[in-house]
Design an enzyme around this catalytic site. Structure first.
Site, mmCIF file in Angstrom:
data_model
loop_
_atom_site.group_PDB
_atom_site.id
_atom_site.type_symbol
_atom_site.label_atom_id
_atom_site.label_comp_id
_atom_site.label_asym_id
_atom_site.label_seq_id
_atom_site.Cartn_x
_atom_site.Cartn_y
_atom_site.Cartn_z
ATOM 1 N N LYS A 154 1.165 -0.859 -0.221
ATOM 2 C CA LYS A 154 -0.300 0.505 -0.203
ATOM 3 C C LYS A 154 0.894 1.425 0.076
ATOM 4 C CE LYS A 154 -1.345 1.644 3.825
ATOM 5 N NZ LYS A 154 -0.886 2.719 3.996
ATOM 6 N N ASN A 155 2.216 1.057 0.964
ATOM 7 C CA ASN A 155 3.026 2.342 1.629
ATOM 8 C C ASN A 155 3.989 2.739 -0.282
ATOM 9 O OD1 ASN A 155 1.126 2.875 3.478
ATOM 10 N ND2 ASN A 155 2.703 2.292 4.778
ATOM 11 N N ARG A 163 -5.077 11.001 4.703
ATOM 12 C CA ARG A 163 -4.525 11.638 5.451
ATOM 13 C C ARG A 163 -3.609 11.397 3.897
ATOM 14 N NH1 ARG A 163 0.398 12.323 5.692
ATOM 15 N NH2 ARG A 163 0.936 13.986 6.956
ATOM 16 N N CYS A 210 -5.153 12.577 12.449
ATOM 17 C CA CYS A 210 -5.848 10.853 11.559
ATOM 18 C C CYS A 210 -5.993 10.878 13.092
ATOM 19 C CB CYS A 210 -5.276 9.805 10.635
ATOM 20 S SG CYS A 210 -3.323 9.242 11.266
ATOM 21 N N ARG A 255 -1.405 15.048 12.322
ATOM 22 C CA ARG A 255 -0.019 13.898 11.479
ATOM 23 C C ARG A 255 0.270 15.557 10.784
ATOM 24 N NH1 ARG A 255 -1.061 9.039 9.601
ATOM 25 N NH2 ARG A 255 0.601 8.663 8.373
ATOM 26 N N PRO A 256 1.387 16.492 11.104
ATOM 27 C CA PRO A 256 1.325 17.093 10.561
ATOM 28 C C PRO A 256 2.530 17.260 9.098
ATOM 29 C CG PRO A 256 3.140 17.025 11.851
ATOM 30 C CD PRO A 256 2.053 15.736 11.603
ATOM 31 N N ILE A 257 2.193 18.580 8.462
ATOM 32 C CA ILE A 257 3.586 18.347 6.579
ATOM 33 C C ILE A 257 3.904 19.726 6.936
ATOM 34 C CG2 ILE A 257 0.966 17.343 6.129
ATOM 35 C CD1 ILE A 257 -0.027 19.822 4.571
ATOM 36 N N ASP A 258 4.613 20.052 7.567
ATOM 37 C CA ASP A 258 5.682 21.062 7.324
ATOM 38 C C ASP A 258 6.278 20.757 6.714
ATOM 39 O OD1 ASP A 258 5.562 19.893 10.029
ATOM 40 O OD2 ASP A 258 7.412 21.138 10.717
ATOM 41 N N LEU A 259 7.346 20.034 6.928
ATOM 42 C CA LEU A 259 8.551 19.444 6.483
ATOM 43 C C LEU A 259 8.037 18.989 5.023
ATOM 44 C CD1 LEU A 259 9.910 16.106 9.069
ATOM 45 C CD2 LEU A 259 10.348 18.868 9.016
ATOM 46 N N ASP A 302 4.003 0.596 12.003
ATOM 47 C CA ASP A 302 3.000 -0.362 11.496
ATOM 48 C C ASP A 302 3.180 -1.948 11.912
ATOM 49 O OD1 ASP A 302 3.108 1.657 8.000
ATOM 50 O OD2 ASP A 302 3.472 2.491 10.629
ATOM 51 N N ILE A 352 7.850 6.712 16.799
ATOM 52 C CA ILE A 352 7.034 7.692 15.141
ATOM 53 C C ILE A 352 5.659 8.230 15.699
ATOM 54 C CG2 ILE A 352 6.759 7.451 12.891
ATOM 55 C CD1 ILE A 352 9.624 6.778 13.894
ATOM 56 N N ARG A 380 -8.409 0.015 4.120
ATOM 57 C CA ARG A 380 -8.189 0.923 3.919
ATOM 58 C C ARG A 380 -6.808 0.244 3.648
ATOM 59 N NH1 ARG A 380 -5.758 4.909 7.382
ATOM 60 N NH2 ARG A 380 -4.432 5.240 5.800
#
Ligand code: EPZ
Length: 418
Positions: A22-23, A92, A116, A121-125, A305, A327, A397
């Site tokens: 999936k990933n 997400r 989520c 779930r930050p996306i600053d990076l 995971d 994590i 999912r």
């Protein structure tokens, strides 16, 4: 609402081919936007998150069709529109499309992806890296307004090896004139798979699997054919199920090197594990022993995971096992449901203390998130009596036919679709 009905007890026996990752397929679907061509993606798992990604591509004017487990994506008709809020919230990781859309269209408007079940779930990076490549990003009213006349290569260092930020940066860098050097990149096998896909599209990219990846961008890319790698977390899930229930299970289409920290933990717990070039076999008598502390970490460390599924396997072990989740902030939501089955677990922040119990008993439970839900299934297989697990939308999912696969190994499990 669908739910799973299980009866614990039977050992698991038999062989199973593990689904595509999936990933891996999610960033690969975003990467198809980098060319106005047709991409043929083999070994594509049929999952809710893949469906959501296909709908994003279709919203953007692309076409996609299944032929068995092969997904054929044609991005020639891309209209560079917006990704609707509902779709952004549904998955997400949809932020992964941003880099590719900027590379193809030079602009994008998308709503801030929600948090989520695992916490914020930050996306600053992601955003900092895209800005370093020349993107202008304005956050207004819950939306991100992104523009990038022409992206340019840059030297970027991530403050932590974020998988998604690495993938977003690589996709945007393919559309950036000049060379991009990405330092402190994530090293997951899915990053290597994405690099192989991009190379098949004609990209000049090297270093995936190490902490430094170099992209010489700006070349026109073309459609390609690619086979997705095996899902190491799905493999870890089935191995943990066999460890917990006992039995003898052989997984095919698995790269054993990608789950060596998981198989090492299961061996330490008393399982017998053998592996070959594309298979892993686990035998267990079901009665495991406690193991040294399990610390989740970026690859090649123990995968976050796999934390919930290994924890489920350890619930009836002799002794006490410590889990430290490094994590995500909130990745013990499955614990409350496991306690309903008689587990003995105490959590404090990032630490979970699992004291093995003699017996687990079946219960009615509710999946809290994707991997936590898989953990409930594993615990129910090792419990006495009947269990039910609701909220299967979480499990759907990331697992293709989890119940059917486990039933093929002898588990007493059925999916009840209401
Ligand atoms: C990917 O999520 C996976 N998802 C996750 O799998 C996996 O758990 C995670 O990597 C870690 O391995 C996909 O690949 C679709 P990160 P991602 O960015 O990219 C923080 C599953 O069960 N962070 O590596 O979102 C973040 O909050 C899913 O299949 C920032 O602070 O993970 C987290 O604490 C769950 N700022 C840590 O980094 C950022 O801009 C690692 O996140 C980005 C991340």
């Amino acid at each position: 609402m669908s739910y799973l009905k299980l009866s614990g007890g039977p050992a698991l026996q038999g062989e199973l081919a593990v689904q595509g990752a999936k990933n891996s397929v999610l960033p690969i679907l975003a990467a198809t936007l980098l060319s106005a061509g047709e991409c043929v993606i083999h070994n594509c798992p049929k999952l809710k998150d893949v469906d959501a990604s296909i709908r994003i591509l279709q919203t953007l004017g692309c076409r996609a069709r299944w032929e068995g487990h092969t997904l054929i994506v044609d991005t020639a008709g891309m209209t560079c529109g917006e990704i609707p809020d509902g779709l952004m919230r549904e998955m997400r990781s949809s932020v992964i499309f941003l880099g590719a859309i900027l590379a193809r269209c030079g602009r994008s408007v998308l709503s801030y992806p929600g948090g989520c079940e695992l916490g914020p779930r930050p996306i600053d990076l992601h955003l900092a890296a895209l800005q370093a490549l020349g993107a202008g990003i304005e956050e207004r009213g819950g939306n991100l307004y992104c523009s990038a006349g022409k992206l340019h290569g840059s030297e970027i260092t991530l403050s932590l090896p974020s998988v998604g930020a690495t993938e977003n940066t690589l996709l945007a860098a393919c559309g950036a004139e000049g060379t991009t050097v990405l330092c402190n990149a994530a090293r997951e096998p899915e990053i290597v798979d994405l690099q192989n896909f991009l190379r098949a599209m004609g990209a000049d990219i090297h270093g995936a699997g190490s902490s430094t990846i170099v992209v010489r961008g700006g070349k026109p890319l073309h459609g390609c054919t690619h086979t997705v790698i095996s899902d190491r977390i799905a493999a870890a899930t089935y191995l943990s199920a066999a460890a917990a229930a006992g039995g003898d299970v052989l997984l095919r289409q698995v790269d054993y090197r990608h789950l060596s920290t998981v198989t090492a933990a299961l061996k330490e717990a008393g399982c017998t594990v053998h592996s070959g070039s594309d298979w892993v076999r686990l035998r267990s008598r079901g009665a495991l022993r406690a193991i040294r502390p399990v610390r989740t970490a970026p690859y090649p460390g123990f995968p976050t995971d796999a934390q919930a599924v290994l924890m489920a396997a350890m619930l009836r072990s002799r002794g006490t096992t410590l889990f430290i989740e490094n994590i995500f902030e909130n990745r013990y939501r499955h614990v409350a449901e496991l306690l309903r089955m008689g587990a003995n677990i105490r959590t404090e922040g990032r630490v979970a203390v699992v004291c093995g119990v003699q017996t687990l008993h079946g219960a009615k439970t509710v999946a809290t998130d994707l991997r936590g839900g898989a953990g409930l299934v594993i615990a129910a297989l090792a419990a006495e009596g009947e269990s039910e697990i609701a909220a299967l939308e979480h499990i759907d999912r990331g697992y293709e036919d989890l119940a059917g696969n486990l039933a093929s190994l002898g588990a007493q499990i059925v999916r009840v679709d209401k």
